[in-house]
Design a protein around this motif. Structure first.
Motif, PDB file in Angstrom:
ATOM      1  N   VAL A   9       0.863  -1.173   0.000  1.00  0.00           N
ATOM      2  CA  VAL A   9       0.000   0.000   0.000  1.00  0.00           C
ATOM      3  C   VAL A   9       0.912   1.239   0.000  1.00  0.00           C
ATOM      4  N   ILE A 280      -5.134  -2.436  -0.975  1.00  0.00           N
ATOM      5  CA  ILE A 280      -5.618  -2.954   0.301  1.00  0.00           C
ATOM      6  C   ILE A 280      -5.745  -4.470   0.186  1.00  0.00           C
ATOM      7  N   ARG A 418      -7.250   1.124   7.106  1.00  0.00           N
ATOM      8  CA  ARG A 418      -6.367   1.054   5.943  1.00  0.00           C
ATOM      9  C   ARG A 418      -7.174   1.016   4.677  1.00  0.00           C
TER      10      ARG A 418
END
Length: 418
Positions: A9, A280, A418
């Protein structure tokens, strides 16, 4: 094709406190600085170098692995690698997990600690390094262990008596402070004070020296606060607010085209951050699943846009969040600098920001701009393919919180990290 399933990420000039007699023109202000030579940037560079070395070594050895590295706003930074190697017995595997973490210790001589943990069929070994090792050599040694050619893990992943003895003998000291007198001096003074006829002179000398030091420090109250800055990316403590989505029948083949179009749009160009792609991941029935999302940010407001092909259909949607995370200063210790002036050392830690009405205004501005652009794109796409489908473009709003962060108790609280 790469064998490594990698999930990610999205200058080595050390920042040291100024010494006496050295003048340097720097920006000052009531905020934490961000620069390319900070400890945070060097830590992230070490993480990326280790990650790339592991990926290259595993690909060259034709080993299928699953590698995850921490996001840029996470500290301590880390890398996690899982490898399952087939065994001689049918259906049996030899399982390995290697985790490398990078801990930041500001203001000391060895300011980045690297810790390695290796699990081999539930047998765990740990090691610690004060300086970054050669990541190419570490990756090559790990591959040897995975292939069964070596039973001895790399030095980073095993305890070392020599490293323990070195750490016991030579402790890290804070850079901005004066060197403390060695303990042997106090031992000599104590022994000399115990000798008859000499003790009085020793005590008198200690009093005189102490008085001189005390008088020399009078008036030196110009306190200096030293902080090594903060990471460029803010920590994330996301609170979910609004969303919108639609599933377009039979348009799954347009996913790549629409995703590139959305990633290239520019909204609020004066203040908003350009669109970026983040990956993700989450656990699925067949292991980790990774998906790309498009991220737009405007101050504390973030909007995640999802364009995903679901078979022959196309999923298009977005969800908005406000980030409560921020960096704050935390006092570590105080002492005397090399010029005998007091120095306070602070560290950067994650804290929580109290949202205000301006934050909600930024959220509404960004989400409305993104939604307006997506409506035009989806409408154009449906007309181009003569899609006979009724599309609801109404945004699904959630209740707002007030400036103190209070929320109605009858409404659930959604959080995304996240």
């Amino acid at each position: 094709m790469s064998n490594v399933e990698a999930f990610d990420v999205p200058a080595d000039d050390r920042v040291r406190p100024q010494r006496s007699g050295v003048t340097r023109s720097t920006e000052t202000g009531p905020f934490l600085q961000v620069s390319s030579g900070q400890i945070w940037t060097r830590c992230r560079a070490q993480r990326d170098e280790c990650y790339n070395a592991l990926v290259d070594a595993l690909n060259q050895a034709n080993i299928q692995a699953q590698i995850i590295r921490s996001e840029d706003w996470m500290f301590p930074a880390w890398i996690d690698c899982d490898v399952w190697m087939p065994s001689d017995t049918f259906g049996a595997t030899r399982r390995f997990n290697a985790k490398i973490s990078f801990t930041i210790r500001p203001h000391v001589m060895h300011d980045i600690f690297v810790e390695g943990t290796l699990a081999r069929n539930d047998r765990i070994t740990r090691g610690l390094a004060r300086a970054a090792p050669s990541w190419t050599a570490v990756a090559a040694d790990l591959v040897q262990v995975f292939q069964g050619r070596s039973t001895r893990p790399p030095e980073l992943f095993r305890p070392s008596f020599e490293r323990w003895l070195h750490g016991l003998w030579k402790r890290d000291r804070y850079i901005p402070f004066k060197e403390d007198p060695p303990a042997s001096i106090w031992l000599i003074v104590a022994l000399a004070g115990a000798i008859p006829g000499v003790g009085a002179f020793v005590i008198l000398g200690a009093v005189v020296v102490g008085l001189i030091i005390f008088l020399g420090k009078l008036g030196r109250n110009r306190l200096r606060i030293v902080d090594l800055g903060r990471p460029a990316a803010a920590p994330r403590q996301l609170t979910f607010f609004d969303t919108w989505h639609v599933v377009l029948r039979g348009l799954g083949h347009e996913a790549d085209t629409l995703r590139s179009q959305v990633a290239s749009i520019s909204v609020l160009t004066d203040k908003a951050t350009p669109a970026s792609i983040e990956r993700i991941w989450h656990s699925g029935p067949d292991g980790l699943e990774a998906r790309d999302q498009i991220v737009f940010s405007y101050r504390r407001a973030l909007v995640f846009v999802h364009v995903v092909a679901c078979g022959s259909d196309l999923y298009v949607g977005w969800d908005s969040h406000l980030n409560r995370g921020c960096w704050s200063e935390q006092e570590l210790t105080t002492g005397t600098g090399s010029d005998d002036y007091p120095v306070k050392l602070t560290s950067t830690v994650a804290a929580e920001w109290h949202l205000s009405n301006l934050d909600f205004a930024d959220l509404n501005t960004l989400s409305e701009a993104i939604h307006r652009t997506l409506v035009r794109r989806v409408t154009s796409l449906s007309e181009e393919h003569s899609l006979d489908q009724e599309i609801d473009f109404e945004i699904i709003h959630s209740r707002r919180v007030d400036q103190d962060g209070r929320r109605d108790l009858d409404k659930p609280l959604f959080r995304r990290t996240r």
